[in-house]
Scaffold this motif. Structure first.
Motif, PDB file in Angstrom:
ATOM      1  N   GLY A  31       9.830  52.824  71.663  1.00 23.51           N
ATOM      2  CA  GLY A  31      10.216  53.260  70.361  1.00 23.51           C
ATOM      3  C   GLY A  31       9.385  53.274  69.147  1.00 23.51           C
ATOM      4  O   GLY A  31       8.803  53.855  68.622  1.00 23.51           O
ATOM      5  N   ASN A  32       8.663  51.903  69.129  1.00 21.86           N
ATOM      6  CA  ASN A  32       7.712  51.377  68.393  1.00 21.86           C
ATOM      7  C   ASN A  32       6.466  52.229  68.573  1.00 21.86           C
ATOM      8  O   ASN A  32       5.774  52.490  67.469  1.00 21.86           O
ATOM      9  CB  ASN A  32       7.633  49.870  68.177  1.00 21.86           C
ATOM     10  CG  ASN A  32       8.882  49.396  67.787  1.00 21.86           C
ATOM     11  OD1 ASN A  32       9.599  49.729  66.984  1.00 21.86           O
ATOM     12  ND2 ASN A  32       8.689  47.794  68.113  1.00 21.86           N
ATOM     13  N   GLN A  36       9.181  55.310  66.219  1.00 24.30           N
ATOM     14  CA  GLN A  36      10.822  55.954  65.973  1.00 24.30           C
ATOM     15  C   GLN A  36      11.347  54.386  66.325  1.00 24.30           C
ATOM     16  O   GLN A  36      11.217  53.631  66.930  1.00 24.30           O
ATOM     17  CB  GLN A  36      10.771  56.825  66.943  1.00 24.30           C
ATOM     18  CG  GLN A  36      10.042  57.966  66.768  1.00 24.30           C
ATOM     19  CD  GLN A  36      10.740  58.630  65.520  1.00 24.30           C
ATOM     20  OE1 GLN A  36      11.712  58.645  64.971  1.00 24.30           O
ATOM     21  NE2 GLN A  36       9.525  59.692  65.042  1.00 24.30           N
ATOM     22  N   SER A  37      12.948  54.718  66.159  1.00 20.92           N
ATOM     23  CA  SER A  37      13.864  53.623  66.279  1.00 20.92           C
ATOM     24  C   SER A  37      14.141  53.469  67.837  1.00 20.92           C
ATOM     25  O   SER A  37      13.901  54.430  68.521  1.00 20.92           O
ATOM     26  CB  SER A  37      15.056  53.848  65.436  1.00 20.92           C
ATOM     27  OG  SER A  37      15.657  55.121  65.828  1.00 20.92           O
ATOM     28  N   TRP A  40      16.412  56.188  68.423  1.00 24.70           N
ATOM     29  CA  TRP A  40      15.546  57.579  68.907  1.00 24.70           C
ATOM     30  C   TRP A  40      15.207  57.524  70.500  1.00 24.70           C
ATOM     31  O   TRP A  40      15.276  58.691  70.968  1.00 24.70           O
ATOM     32  CB  TRP A  40      14.443  57.675  68.186  1.00 24.70           C
ATOM     33  CG  TRP A  40      13.523  58.867  68.194  1.00 24.70           C
ATOM     34  CD1 TRP A  40      13.555  59.914  67.494  1.00 24.70           C
ATOM     35  CD2 TRP A  40      12.335  59.164  68.920  1.00 24.70           C
ATOM     36  NE1 TRP A  40      12.826  60.894  67.771  1.00 24.70           N
ATOM     37  CE2 TRP A  40      12.019  60.413  68.589  1.00 24.70           C
ATOM     38  CE3 TRP A  40      11.815  58.372  69.906  1.00 24.70           C
ATOM     39  CZ2 TRP A  40      10.908  61.029  69.381  1.00 24.70           C
ATOM     40  CZ3 TRP A  40      10.688  58.947  70.527  1.00 24.70           C
ATOM     41  CH2 TRP A  40      10.335  60.014  70.415  1.00 24.70           C
ATOM     42  N   GLU A  55       5.618  64.356  73.767  1.00 25.87           N
ATOM     43  CA  GLU A  55       6.006  62.941  73.810  1.00 25.87           C
ATOM     44  C   GLU A  55       5.929  62.478  75.265  1.00 25.87           C
ATOM     45  O   GLU A  55       5.618  61.323  75.433  1.00 25.87           O
ATOM     46  CB  GLU A  55       7.691  63.078  73.641  1.00 25.87           C
ATOM     47  CG  GLU A  55       7.974  63.243  72.056  1.00 25.87           C
ATOM     48  CD  GLU A  55       9.435  63.562  71.901  1.00 25.87           C
ATOM     49  OE1 GLU A  55       9.695  63.641  70.415  1.00 25.87           O
ATOM     50  OE2 GLU A  55      10.024  63.864  72.450  1.00 25.87           O
TER      51      GLU A  55
END
Length: 87
Positions: A31-32, A36-37, A40, A55
């Motif tokens: 996520g990093n 994003q979290s 996510w 993505e």
């Protein structure tokens, strides 16, 4: 659930999880990389929210696996997790 019963999004999520495990990368770490979290990325790796093509391309690059592996292309085995070196 067999692969035939899984949706393409579920199969992709499963492949992403396999690649993450092979690289010992956590959901938070991945996520990093997206800015994003963990929540996510969690929704995506559980198959609740599909990955976009962009993505998936980033996931393949970050995890150093062929994009074909993530989408479950014929002839790309789940054991084919040798890191891909960008040229």
């Amino acid at each position: 659930m067999s692969m035939d019963d899984q949706s393409i999004d579920e199969r992709i999520a499963s492949r992403v999880r396999q690649a993450m495990a092979a690289r010992r990368m956590s959901q938070k770490d991945l996520g990093n990389r997206f800015g994003q979290s963990q929540a996510w990325i969690s929704r995506r790796v559980r198959g609740q929210v599909p990955f976009s093509v962009a993505e998936l391309a980033t996931v393949a690059r970050v995890l150093a696996v062929p994009l074909e592996f993530l989408v479950g292309a014929v002839g790309v085995a789940s054991t084919d997790l040798t890191p891909v070196v960008a040229s």
